[in-house]
Structure formats: structure tokens, C-alpha cells
Design a protein around this motif. Structure first.
Motif, PDB file in Angstrom:
ATOM      1  N   SER A 275      93.038  66.800  51.224  1.00 11.95           N
ATOM      2  CA  SER A 275      93.570  65.438  51.226  1.00 11.95           C
ATOM      3  C   SER A 275      92.525  64.409  51.629  1.00 11.95           C
ATOM      4  CB  SER A 275      94.767  65.344  52.176  1.00 11.95           C
ATOM      5  OG  SER A 275      94.328  65.538  53.511  1.00 11.95           O
ATOM      6  N   ASP A 276      91.293  64.827  51.880  1.00 13.97           N
ATOM      7  CA  ASP A 276      90.262  63.908  52.349  1.00 13.97           C
ATOM      8  C   ASP A 276      90.096  62.682  51.468  1.00 13.97           C
ATOM      9  OD1 ASP A 276      89.738  65.367  54.587  1.00 13.97           O
ATOM     10  OD2 ASP A 276      87.887  66.268  53.842  1.00 13.97           O
ATOM     11  N   ALA A 277      90.165  62.849  50.162  1.00 16.63           N
ATOM     12  CA  ALA A 277      89.980  61.706  49.260  1.00 16.63           C
ATOM     13  C   ALA A 277      91.066  60.663  49.465  1.00 16.63           C
ATOM     14  CB  ALA A 277      89.968  62.173  47.806  1.00 16.63           C
ATOM     15  N   LEU A 278      92.244  61.084  49.850  1.00 15.49           N
ATOM     16  CA  LEU A 278      93.349  60.168  50.086  1.00 15.49           C
ATOM     17  C   LEU A 278      93.333  59.626  51.514  1.00 15.49           C
ATOM     18  CD1 LEU A 278      96.090  58.921  49.233  1.00 15.49           C
ATOM     19  CD2 LEU A 278      97.164  61.030  50.017  1.00 15.49           C
ATOM     20  N   VAL A 279      93.085  60.478  52.473  1.00 19.73           N
ATOM     21  CA  VAL A 279      93.200  60.098  53.883  1.00 19.73           C
ATOM     22  C   VAL A 279      91.924  59.452  54.428  1.00 19.73           C
ATOM     23  CG1 VAL A 279      93.612  61.002  56.210  1.00 19.73           C
ATOM     24  CG2 VAL A 279      94.938  61.878  54.289  1.00 19.73           C
ATOM     25  N   GLN A 280      90.770  59.876  53.967  1.00 17.81           N
ATOM     26  CA  GLN A 280      89.508  59.384  54.531  1.00 17.81           C
ATOM     27  C   GLN A 280      89.336  57.873  54.422  1.00 17.81           C
ATOM     28  OE1 GLN A 280      87.698  61.677  56.347  1.00 17.81           O
ATOM     29  NE2 GLN A 280      86.839  59.786  57.159  1.00 17.81           N
ATOM     30  N   PRO A 281      89.693  57.234  53.285  1.00 17.24           N
ATOM     31  CA  PRO A 281      89.590  55.775  53.241  1.00 17.24           C
ATOM     32  C   PRO A 281      90.466  55.083  54.299  1.00 17.24           C
ATOM     33  CG  PRO A 281      89.738  56.626  51.028  1.00 17.24           C
ATOM     34  CD  PRO A 281      89.988  57.783  51.956  1.00 17.24           C
ATOM     35  N   LEU A 282      91.620  55.670  54.596  1.00 11.45           N
ATOM     36  CA  LEU A 282      92.483  55.107  55.642  1.00 11.45           C
ATOM     37  C   LEU A 282      91.802  55.208  57.007  1.00 11.45           C
ATOM     38  CD1 LEU A 282      95.878  56.652  54.480  1.00 11.45           C
ATOM     39  CD2 LEU A 282      95.171  54.267  54.246  1.00 11.45           C
ATOM     40  N   ILE A 283      91.173  56.336  57.257  1.00  9.04           N
ATOM     41  CA  ILE A 283      90.486  56.552  58.534  1.00  9.04           C
ATOM     42  C   ILE A 283      89.250  55.661  58.637  1.00  9.04           C
ATOM     43  CG2 ILE A 283      89.176  58.235  59.904  1.00  9.04           C
ATOM     44  CD1 ILE A 283      91.090  60.388  58.700  1.00  9.04           C
ATOM     45  N   ASP A 284      88.433  55.624  57.568  1.00 12.50           N
ATOM     46  CA  ASP A 284      87.193  54.849  57.576  1.00 12.50           C
ATOM     47  C   ASP A 284      87.437  53.369  57.846  1.00 12.50           C
ATOM     48  OD1 ASP A 284      85.782  57.148  57.001  1.00 12.50           O
ATOM     49  OD2 ASP A 284      85.525  56.679  54.866  1.00 12.50           O
ATOM     50  N   SER A 285      88.536  52.845  57.335  1.00 15.32           N
ATOM     51  CA  SER A 285      88.817  51.419  57.467  1.00 15.32           C
ATOM     52  C   SER A 285      89.643  51.088  58.700  1.00 15.32           C
ATOM     53  CB  SER A 285      89.546  50.922  56.220  1.00 15.32           C
ATOM     54  OG  SER A 285      90.803  51.558  56.107  1.00 15.32           O
TER      55      SER A 285
ATOM     56  N   ALA B 268      92.814  51.624  59.020  1.00 16.52           N
ATOM     57  CA  ALA B 268      94.090  51.091  58.549  1.00 16.52           C
ATOM     58  C   ALA B 268      95.251  51.680  59.332  1.00 16.52           C
ATOM     59  CB  ALA B 268      94.274  51.404  57.064  1.00 16.52           C
ATOM     60  N   ASP B 269      96.244  50.842  59.594  1.00 15.16           N
ATOM     61  CA  ASP B 269      97.512  51.302  60.139  1.00 15.16           C
ATOM     62  C   ASP B 269      98.479  51.422  58.972  1.00 15.16           C
ATOM     63  OD1 ASP B 269      96.717  51.279  62.851  1.00 15.16           O
ATOM     64  OD2 ASP B 269      97.096  49.131  62.961  1.00 15.16           O
ATOM     65  N   VAL B 270      99.078  52.580  58.794  1.00 12.89           N
ATOM     66  CA  VAL B 270     100.036  52.794  57.721  1.00 12.89           C
ATOM     67  C   VAL B 270     101.397  52.330  58.224  1.00 12.89           C
ATOM     68  CG1 VAL B 270     101.111  54.466  56.172  1.00 12.89           C
ATOM     69  CG2 VAL B 270      98.708  54.746  56.830  1.00 12.89           C
ATOM     70  N   LEU B 271     101.894  51.236  57.652  1.00  9.62           N
ATOM     71  CA  LEU B 271     103.192  50.697  58.046  1.00  9.62           C
ATOM     72  C   LEU B 271     104.317  51.305  57.221  1.00  9.62           C
ATOM     73  CD1 LEU B 271     102.245  46.927  58.406  1.00  9.62           C
ATOM     74  CD2 LEU B 271     102.197  48.713  60.147  1.00  9.62           C
ATOM     75  N   ARG B 272     104.010  51.639  55.957  1.00  8.91           N
ATOM     76  CA  ARG B 272     104.999  52.236  55.074  1.00  8.91           C
ATOM     77  C   ARG B 272     104.269  53.009  54.000  1.00  8.91           C
ATOM     78  NH1 ARG B 272     107.283  50.583  50.312  1.00  8.91           N
ATOM     79  NH2 ARG B 272     106.324  48.539  50.483  1.00  8.91           N
ATOM     80  N   ALA B 273     104.826  54.143  53.608  1.00 11.15           N
ATOM     81  CA  ALA B 273     104.262  54.929  52.517  1.00 11.15           C
ATOM     82  C   ALA B 273     105.401  55.559  51.732  1.00 11.15           C
ATOM     83  CB  ALA B 273     103.329  56.015  53.055  1.00 11.15           C
ATOM     84  N   GLU B 274     105.401  55.342  50.438  1.00  6.63           N
ATOM     85  CA  GLU B 274     106.385  55.940  49.544  1.00  6.63           C
ATOM     86  C   GLU B 274     105.636  56.449  48.333  1.00  6.63           C
ATOM     87  OE1 GLU B 274     109.701  53.470  48.460  1.00  6.63           O
ATOM     88  OE2 GLU B 274     109.688  52.492  50.419  1.00  6.63           O
ATOM     89  N   GLY B 275     106.055  57.596  47.821  1.00  2.00           N
ATOM     90  CA  GLY B 275     105.357  58.057  46.643  1.00  2.00           C
ATOM     91  C   GLY B 275     105.894  59.313  46.035  1.00  2.00           C
ATOM     92  N   THR B 276     105.220  59.676  44.964  1.00  2.00           N
ATOM     93  CA  THR B 276     105.494  60.906  44.241  1.00  2.00           C
ATOM     94  C   THR B 276     104.178  61.669  44.175  1.00  2.00           C
ATOM     95  OG1 THR B 276     104.966  59.913  42.109  1.00  2.00           O
ATOM     96  CG2 THR B 276     107.261  59.740  42.860  1.00  2.00           C
ATOM     97  N   ALA B 277     104.184  62.759  43.451  1.00  2.00           N
ATOM     98  CA  ALA B 277     102.959  63.556  43.339  1.00  2.00           C
ATOM     99  C   ALA B 277     101.817  62.763  42.719  1.00  2.00           C
ATOM    100  CB  ALA B 277     103.219  64.811  42.515  1.00  2.00           C
TER     101      ALA B 277
END
Length: 157
Positions: free
Chosen positions: A30-40, A42-51
Motif C-alpha cells: 500500500s506504500d504507493a497509496l499511503v506514502q504520499p499521505l505520510i510525506d505530506s 495529511a490528516d485524513v478526515l474522510r475516505a470512501e472508495g472501492t477497489a
């Protein structure tokens, strides 16, 4: 919620008023998805999604961190679209002029990213891209914002 290749473990913590809180232990895939959040930061306030598609509501400390997030996503080949950008803080001196929030934001971002430096640290194109607007819109906001500042500064008292 089902575990998938991006998560190692999902644990349901609680549910209140039809809303659930989960603890997720991410896999290294999941690094490609999570790493940008960590690097910046970012606080995740809401997340919704599909595959295939996710929608996030994120909070960043400043515009530089938004740009960092965007660059990390691009570097990881993550397609993203910025739908809205909001600055909930009204600066103290902002009320002394007729600047719109958008004009204030672009002038401040230009200042913080070195647009006014000699030599310039960021071009108008890069400035526009960092806040998710066209170069033409950025130019207009800068000109109108600076005109408003000058009008406020040179008005007879």
C-alpha cells in the motif's frame, strides 16, 4: 469490510449512529497509496472508495504540503483530481483590504514558495499547478489581489 492486498489486518473498533471506526494495518503493497499521505503530513478526515476509485477529504497544514502530496502522487503514478480547496482561516490583516480568500491564498502561496524572489523559486505555471488552477486564473487572481492591496494601501485616510 473485507481485508485485501493493501491491508494486512482490519479491526472493527466501534460503531455509533451507523458510523464505524476501524483500525487498519497496511501492508507494504500500500506504500504507493499511503506514502504520499505520510510525506505530506495529511490528516485524513474522510475516505470512501472501492477497489479502483477512492475519494478523500484531507487536511494539510499549508499549501506547500498540498503540493508535496500532489507531487508524491504523481511520482507514484497515482491519478488524482483536486475537487475543492478550502482555507478555513481568515488572516488577521486580510480584513483590511477587499481581497477575496482566493486572492489572499495565491498571494500568500506565491510569497511562501518564492515567486517574488530574484531569481524566482517558482514560475506562475508551477504556482497555478500547486494550488490546482489554470495559469490564466492564477495570473488574474494575482493581478486583482495586488490591485486590491494597492487600493487599500494608497487610499487617503
Amino acid at each position: 469490510m473485507r481485508e485485501n492486498q493493501l491491508s494486512e489486518k482490519i479491526h472493527h473498533l466501534t460503531e455509533v449512529d451507523g458510523r464505524s471506526l476501524f483500525e487498519i494495518r497496511w501492508s507494504s503493497d500500500s506504500d504507493a497509496l499511503v506514502q504520499p499521505l505520510i510525506d505530506s503530513g495529511a490528516d485524513v478526515l474522510r475516505a470512501e472508495g472501492t477497489a479502483g476509485v477512492w475519494e478523500f477529504r484531507l487536511q494539510f497544514r499549508d499549501r506547500v504540503r498540498v503540493a508535496t502530496f500532489r507531487e508524491s502522487c504523481l511520482d507514484s503514478n497515482i491519478q488524482m483530481q483536486l475537487n475543492a480547496l478550502y482555507n478555513p482561516v481568515v488572516p488577521v490583516n486580510h480584513t483590511d483590504s477587499d481581497l477575496t480568500d482566493e486572492q489572499y491564498d495565491i498571494i500568500e502561496t506565491a510569497y511562501r514558495q518564492g515567486y517574488w524572489e530574484i531569481p524566482q523559486q517558482i514560475t506562475l505555471d508551477e504556482l497555478a499547478e500547486s494550488i490546482g488552477i489554470s495559469t490564466d486564473t492564477a495570473s488574474k487572481r494575482l493581478r486583482h489581489g495586488l490591485t486590491s492591496l494597492m487600493d487599500a494601501s494608497f487610499q487617503p485616510e
